[in-house]
Design an enzyme around this catalytic site. Structure first.
Site, mmCIF file in Angstrom:
data_model
loop_
_atom_site.group_PDB
_atom_site.id
_atom_site.type_symbol
_atom_site.label_atom_id
_atom_site.label_comp_id
_atom_site.label_asym_id
_atom_site.label_seq_id
_atom_site.Cartn_x
_atom_site.Cartn_y
_atom_site.Cartn_z
ATOM 1 N N GLY A 9 -30.002 0.374 -24.651
ATOM 2 C CA GLY A 9 -29.320 -0.836 -24.227
ATOM 3 C C GLY A 9 -27.874 -0.819 -24.688
ATOM 4 O O GLY A 9 -27.504 -0.105 -25.639
ATOM 5 N N CYS A 10 -27.045 -1.599 -24.026
ATOM 6 C CA CYS A 10 -25.612 -1.580 -24.347
ATOM 7 C C CYS A 10 -25.356 -2.174 -25.725
ATOM 8 O O CYS A 10 -24.615 -1.600 -26.526
ATOM 9 C CB CYS A 10 -24.813 -2.302 -23.263
ATOM 10 S SG CYS A 10 -25.410 -3.949 -22.848
ATOM 11 N N TYR A 11 -25.940 -3.322 -26.033
ATOM 12 C CA TYR A 11 -25.757 -3.894 -27.373
ATOM 13 C C TYR A 11 -26.313 -2.975 -28.463
ATOM 14 O O TYR A 11 -25.651 -2.743 -29.477
ATOM 15 C CB TYR A 11 -26.425 -5.269 -27.474
ATOM 16 C CG TYR A 11 -25.750 -6.399 -26.741
ATOM 17 C CD1 TYR A 11 -24.436 -6.760 -27.024
ATOM 18 C CD2 TYR A 11 -26.436 -7.149 -25.797
ATOM 19 C CE1 TYR A 11 -23.833 -7.835 -26.371
ATOM 20 C CE2 TYR A 11 -25.837 -8.221 -25.145
ATOM 21 C CZ TYR A 11 -24.539 -8.571 -25.435
ATOM 22 O OH TYR A 11 -23.958 -9.631 -24.804
#
Lengths: 342, 342, 342, 342
Positions: A145-147
């Site tokens: 995921g990006c976060y």
């Protein structure tokens, strides 16, 4: 010899960014492009910035269409990747930009996604200890995921060096592309321009267990995560501010040394000179993560700030980087390191 | 009978916003407007949005020009307010939008501002316990900093109710007007649009001791602050995310009750219904603070998010609200509560 | 064999963008980087997005520093290029991103720039008739202004085909990077976000005679220009809306044919399918121009809209494209065609 | 005695802005609020910036709900207003923010809207000759479109004074709220931030005949309109650039005199001092139009630039201003003239 690469979900933001990078990758030939409700539409209408592909028409996402490729990238809503991957066979490299195969603990998956766990694939964040090796030769990759990418890169060196207590407080600002391309009223330009908002507060964001999984593995003990995402008025970029209590006696020099050790040899993660803090625009369009760290002696906390482009290092760039590793190509192939600024 | 009001520093963002609000205040007549290097310039060139004042010409900031007013607002660089205030005399209400008289502890002042401490004035955040009473009849008001306003409103109820450990982790996003109107390359539109950046990380931002002062007073013990400000691409607004460890046994109901108790009767602070989180645009141009709170039981932390307009509740609106109290006028007079959205 | 390339004015937006493109150019080795008041500073502080050059230190812009290169790009304030070029000698390719050598008529130069005319160099807009040939082998290149690039590409096919009356009405929207990196209050983020403004209205903008020069040459008669530039809240991009009266009897098919003829074989100019209109983000970071045209039969006018990235096709990309032509390299070498979107 | 006012379509941008203004109107009591698919929802969820109305619940848009009010504002999709108005009766003041009753010529309506013409109501742009008188006492008001408001205010003085040829070229930049609150992918923040785009080019935008109607009436002959709208990355505001050929012998002094004559006594239209050009932010949230004009003697054209807030002077503010006139109230009542800037 060119690799033949398909992209399923080519009309979305993740798929579009995978294509933008693949167009600059010297070993790739772009094959089938598929979409869901957009099947039958010219890509030029959906992704007008991808000029060389403007006249391609999206096909439906079926096993037949995706067959015959060396690599298949999946940019699909979660829950759909397992079936597609199974149909493709074990000799095709499948790179899943979605969430389905990121989490190890089925209980985490079920709690946060509310559906049965599909499994776990090698995790496409090669900078984390052991991950690069696990990616080599793999035929399945779960893109982080990006976060979690921004947060894990920010905090793992502190945990790897044993400098921090196992409770992390994280506030991250994200551009709106992280929320995808589906039309929703609260994501209209009229709503987001001139405004910052919090959402998913209090431990409910789906990326929370992924961060905990990554950092706990490094720390060797469970790391508790308090994560607050915020939406800011820009299209791309994540700035993650991560604060952890320093273990007793930790010095600023030890902190800095831990980050140098982690990143001095990494091609895509850059520890900034002291006193210079990251800004997301410096990495817009690039597969670069910028990291800065400081020990706040008054508060007894280590504060780390990282900046990535959510669509590149946070999704499509991490995916291509991991593909390169899996296939034995040079890791940096086709990946820009310079941001498009100003 | 109209109050005659002067504004020193009328060409800056704080001064301009004071004027915008005073133009809508039914008891105010706008008197002298002064500037530094802009003295002699038409206000229409400097503040083209203030049409009724377009033909006013800025005067120099001197005691003679400022004499003869009932109220004088100061929007001056720090270090200049004491001399101006002294020249005005004790019967004039002086409302200082700058930092000079906010801090009680001279050591804090000297550490963060590097100059001798000028003193301490009643603090213009009436929602904090005891402050409204202290403002009544006062002839001197120190307007709080924008970040301390957002943070103190977010966290004081938790400390007042004894629910939180005395260590706060705060990450706040601010629009660029908080950095003022002086031309600096890193604040150019080209630089800030499409970018989020951190600055003043690690306990060095000047608003840190002010937050600690406010929250320690409420908590009855020293509250340590880890504060990270970030700059986001919008002109106005602050979103403060504040995370504190919950004291053992604290329940979600207790948390919510503490915030209801604090704000149900406040005209300008609004506790949102559960699950609705603040966005800054909802308060753009308004003297309103939006607050939401949640107990993250997994992480054992209370997370509070507040949104204000840094130029209104965070500066000029808080100043006018405090002026109203000091003069015995209705507290809400001339102050908008509705944001300009979208 | 690598070309050794210097950039004078490496701290500005034009210089930074030239460097970003050169870092991706396979035949280029980056040599000296110079600055004016920024000489002595690390590039990492000034252009934090150019990571591979972060540790380079800017040198002063002197003949000695710039000596020994095959190509020198100039990103200097106007009036300074002639002296630098003269000192470099005739065998060095000098590519001037400034205005000094763009205009042919000394009277135009003196009227709009108020200083003596320095001369005229081959003009780096290869898509205009005759220009590509003139660039081949040249050792001096005048890079066009950003607005004239967008406008000339939009209108030249109509004039080349004799379809339009010689009076053009043009309104162009530009991102703020077109105004440069010098700190000015009206270019602060706080001022430009949420606002559109006009400037240089009524025929006074310095790019006006350059547009007239380009279009008159194609039309074979003087073309009068009414040009209004506007500033919009984005960092990069120009959208030019160009309206000309159609000559009597002109048909929509003739208009479309003229544009197909002009651009079907151009690598960097793309005529969109009918009914699809350009947006600047599609070309952000790319050397691409998007063009669309329509005949408004009711009003009797041909309306053309073009979109470019002012820093790429409008400056640095056009400069590198022209360098490629001058040196006999493939014209497209090192130049991205895909925009960074969203 | 308070007027009882209902708003149909209270969840949209027009309805929300009408409510924001009515909350500051001293003679108004807000009655029924209705919505379509949003009926049953708390207004606090849909319009979180309208705090005093947060607990109001939207009702369905029916004659029963709207009965019993002195004034009803309609913010409905076009085609729905006639039936609602008819049910309300002739003694209720109905102010239609939609398009249904703006055009006089049924052929124009049918060509651009493709449905039968509903009729024509007095037109809520009081600054145009004769319109203020026509609004007095009227029980029906058609609020002008946002673009026609900006364009008609920009050009009518030139036509009223006989200074311009009857062909106008107009390019207008609009913030995204002009496109409404319905969720569409091309209006997502991710798409519009950092981008300018043209749309409805070539005479097909529905506001074109309305502009022609207004200017032809003033000119006394048909005025042809070439109108190009563009979308720019901001929530609110329109900047209209309007270019017309000057009649032979027209002088700059005559042009300026015509605009002074038109606007020196108008409360909401402000002719800027020479050389100062409008910016939209100066009028954000205000019912003000800024206008500037210049004669470009080289090109022989009069260029006029106007700035309005599309939601205020372009919709809700014009609506309230017209309501004030219709009811015999002071025209300026409840209408802000100062923009919220920066």
């Amino acid at each position: 010899m060119a690799l033949r690469v398909a992209v399923a979900g080519a009309s979305g933001y993740a798929g579009g960014e995978v294509l933008r990078l693949l167009l600059g990758h010297p070993q790739v030939e772009i094959g089938a492009l598929t979409g869901g409700s957009n099947a039958g539409t010219r890509l030029g209408e959906l992704q007008p910035h991808l000029l060389p592909l403007a006249d391609r028409v999206l096909q439906p996402t079926t096993p037949e269409v995706l067959a015959g490729h060396d690599v298949v990238f999946l940019g699909l809503p979660h829950g759909q990747s397992a079936a597609v991957a199974q149909a493709l066979g074990e000799d095709v490299l499948v790179v899943d930009c979605g969430a389905d195969f990121r989490l190890k603990d089925p209980a985490d998956w079920e709690k946060f996604y509310g559906s049965p766990h599909a499994g776990t694939w090698p995790y496409g964040l090669p900078e984390l200890p052991g991950h690069r090796a696990a990616l080599m030769g793999s035929k399945r990759i779960a893109v982080p995921g990006c976060y979690p990418t921004a947060v894990s890169l920010a905090l793992y060196p502190a945990y790897a060096a044993g400098l921090a207590e196992p409770e992390a407080v994280i506030v991250a600002a994200s551009g709106t592309s992280g929320a995808g391309k589906a039309a929703k009223a609260h994501l209209l330009g009229s709503e987001v321009m001139g405004s910052v908002s919090a959402y998913g507060v209090g431990g409910v964001h789906r990326h929370t267990p992924e961060m905990s999984q990554n950092l706990s593995a490094v720390a060797g003990e469970p790391v508790s995560i308090s994560f607050t995402p915020t939406l800011v008025p820009m299209s791309r970029g994540i700035l993650a501010t991560c604060s952890v209590k320093a273990r007793p006696g930790v010095s600023a020099a030890e902190v800095r040394a831990a980050y140098h050790k982690a990143y001095d040899d990494e091609p895509f993660v850059h520890l900034l000179p002291e006193l210079q803090w990251p800004q997301t625009k410096s990495v817009a369009g690039a597969n670069t993560a910028l990291v800065q760290v400081v020990l706040d002696e008054q508060a007894g906390r280590i504060v780390v700030v990282s900046a990535i482009d959510n669509l590149v290092k946070g999704t499509a760039g991490g995916a291509v980087q991991s593909m390169n590793i899996a296939l034995g190509l040079p890791e940096e192939l086709g990946l820009p390191v310079n941001g498009v600024a100003p």
